[in-house]
Design a protein around this motif. Structure first.
Motif, PDB file in Angstrom:
ATOM      1  N   ALA A 136     -51.391 -28.880  13.212  1.00  9.98           N
ATOM      2  CA  ALA A 136     -50.231 -28.193  14.564  1.00  9.98           C
ATOM      3  C   ALA A 136     -49.706 -27.693  13.465  1.00  9.98           C
ATOM      4  O   ALA A 136     -48.968 -26.335  12.951  1.00  9.98           O
ATOM      5  N   LEU A 137     -48.394 -28.354  12.107  1.00 10.59           N
ATOM      6  CA  LEU A 137     -47.473 -27.963  11.139  1.00 10.59           C
ATOM      7  C   LEU A 137     -47.905 -27.269   9.875  1.00 10.59           C
ATOM      8  O   LEU A 137     -47.555 -26.125   9.506  1.00 10.59           O
ATOM      9  N   ARG A 138     -48.616 -27.891   9.228  1.00 13.19           N
ATOM     10  CA  ARG A 138     -49.342 -27.438   7.666  1.00 13.19           C
ATOM     11  C   ARG A 138     -50.192 -26.108   8.606  1.00 13.19           C
ATOM     12  O   ARG A 138     -50.048 -24.977   7.593  1.00 13.19           O
ATOM     13  N   ASP A 139     -51.295 -26.005   9.115  1.00 14.65           N
ATOM     14  CA  ASP A 139     -52.539 -25.200   9.313  1.00 14.65           C
ATOM     15  C   ASP A 139     -52.181 -24.164  10.151  1.00 14.65           C
ATOM     16  O   ASP A 139     -52.566 -22.886   9.983  1.00 14.65           O
ATOM     17  N   LYS A 140     -51.041 -24.395  11.120  1.00 15.47           N
ATOM     18  CA  LYS A 140     -51.754 -23.431  12.633  1.00 15.47           C
ATOM     19  C   LYS A 140     -49.600 -22.568  11.748  1.00 15.47           C
ATOM     20  O   LYS A 140     -49.565 -21.762  12.130  1.00 15.47           O
ATOM     21  N   GLY A 141     -48.536 -23.699  12.140  1.00 15.21           N
ATOM     22  CA  GLY A 141     -47.759 -23.490  11.519  1.00 15.21           C
ATOM     23  C   GLY A 141     -47.222 -22.702  10.571  1.00 15.21           C
ATOM     24  O   GLY A 141     -46.512 -22.495  10.809  1.00 15.21           O
ATOM     25  N   LYS A 142     -48.099 -23.267   9.803  1.00 12.97           N
ATOM     26  CA  LYS A 142     -48.180 -22.662   8.237  1.00 12.97           C
ATOM     27  C   LYS A 142     -45.848 -22.970   8.528  1.00 12.97           C
ATOM     28  O   LYS A 142     -45.248 -22.634   7.012  1.00 12.97           O
ATOM     29  N   LEU A 143     -45.597 -24.366   8.202  1.00 15.27           N
ATOM     30  CA  LEU A 143     -44.754 -24.986   8.414  1.00 15.27           C
ATOM     31  C   LEU A 143     -44.088 -24.890   6.696  1.00 15.27           C
ATOM     32  O   LEU A 143     -44.777 -25.651   5.385  1.00 15.27           O
ATOM     33  N   ARG A 144     -42.996 -24.356   6.308  1.00 14.14           N
ATOM     34  CA  ARG A 144     -42.519 -24.338   4.654  1.00 14.14           C
ATOM     35  C   ARG A 144     -41.230 -24.874   4.764  1.00 14.14           C
ATOM     36  O   ARG A 144     -40.387 -25.007   5.703  1.00 14.14           O
ATOM     37  N   ALA A 145     -40.380 -25.908   3.700  1.00 15.67           N
ATOM     38  CA  ALA A 145     -39.439 -27.094   3.265  1.00 15.67           C
ATOM     39  C   ALA A 145     -38.215 -25.273   3.283  1.00 15.67           C
ATOM     40  O   ALA A 145     -38.341 -24.883   3.453  1.00 15.67           O
TER      41      ALA A 145
END
Ligand code: NAP
Length: 270
Positions: A136-145
């Motif tokens: 959810a965070l990395r692949d879909k949300g593309k979350l960055r620091a």
């Protein structure tokens, strides 16, 4: 072998403790002796057959698989002739097909070595919730620091992993939960906690770069009000949509035409 089986959908009464044939390991499979099995909402969905919209995948009139349970931690009993990387006796964790049994079959790409510091019970609680949070965070949300994240359902199975992984990825995290879980959510690293029984996180006063919804009780229009202009809403699940569609599918058809507040993404169970 002993197993919990179900031959129809319903309440917990449909689950029976039975003797069934042990699965036979094929060329590409891994047979795992189960030490601990996890139980999350996925088990409830398969037991009840709800929401109905999921039935083409899980079985129209009765479950396709008789033995419920996916999350597993145990020891490798046997490996298929084409499988590399696992040997009998290895301690593993991951997903099995029917883990509420003495033995379960798993695909090698759905297993990893169990870290020595984790008990079997701890390891069996992690696979679905932990991987879902990461996807959810990395692949879909593309979350960055440096970004801000709102985690709805922060005190739940997926939510607690989401808070911790988001912190590890360098985000500023706000968790949404009920009063009794405020201390827990703060203790696992949330920078800020909103008690949804007292405060509305979507009143427009604050916005987040990524919103992860695991609770599924609010309409998409409300969730989008919590997003920054280019923010991403990730729908993970929830039961707010009722028997037919569930919280996960809510608003699926309307979503593409209402894009004023960023992007919406569904994390399909995999
Ligand atoms: N897409 C996928 O691949 C995937 C994978 C795993 C799970 N799921 C789905 O994701 C959902 C969550 O799974 P889970 O294991 O985290 O379940 P869980 O442990 O039951 O957690 C759900 C959380 O929702 C919270 N909640 C309930 N009502 C709320 C509200 N009105 N506002 C905010 N939070 C509320 C509850 O917190 P309080 O007790 O604080 O109210 C609870 O902690 C389920 O529907 C599950 O089927 C999807």
């Amino acid at each position: 072998m002993k197993a919990i089986v179900q031959d129809r959908y319903g309440t917990a009464d449909v689950l029976e403790f039975s003797d069934i044939d042990a699965p036979v390991v094929g060329e590409n499979g891994v047979l795992v002796r189960v030490h601990a099995a996890g139980c999350g909402p996925d088990v409830w969905h398969l037991m009840t057959g709800m929401p109905y919209m999921a039935r083409p995948m899980i079985g129209l009139r009765k479950p396709k698989g008789r033995v419920p349970g996916w999350d597993v931690a145990g020891t490798v009993e046997a490996v298929g002739s084409s499988v590399e990387g696992f040997r009998p006796g290895d301690q593993v964790m991951g997903l099995g097909r029917g883990s509420f049994a003495e033995l379960t079959l798993a695909r090698p790409d759905k297993l990893v070595a169990k870290p020595a510091g984790l008990s079997f019970e701890q390891a069996a609680a992690a696979p679905i919730s932990g991987v879902t949070a990461l996807q959810a965070l990395r692949d879909k949300g593309k979350l960055r620091a440096g970004q801000t994240v709102l985690v709805i359902g922060a005190g739940g199975g997926v939510g607690t992993f989401t808070v911790q992984i988001a912190k590890a990825l360098g985000a500023t995290v706000t968790g949404v939960c009920s009063t009794s879980k405020v201390d827990l959510v703060r203790s696992i690293g949330a920078d800020d906690v909103i008690d949804y029984t007292r405060q509305d996180f979507a009143d427009g006063s604050r916005r987040w770069d990524v919103v992860i919804d695991t609770a599924g009780r609010r309409p998409l229009s409300m969730l989008r009000r919590a997003l920054t202009a280019k923010g991403t809403l990730v729908i993970v699940g929830g039961d707010g949509g009722g028997r037919w569609t569930g919280g996960f599918f809510r608003g699926l058809l309307r979503a593409p035409i209402r894009r004023r507040h960023g992007r919406t993404s569904w994390l399909w169970p995999s």
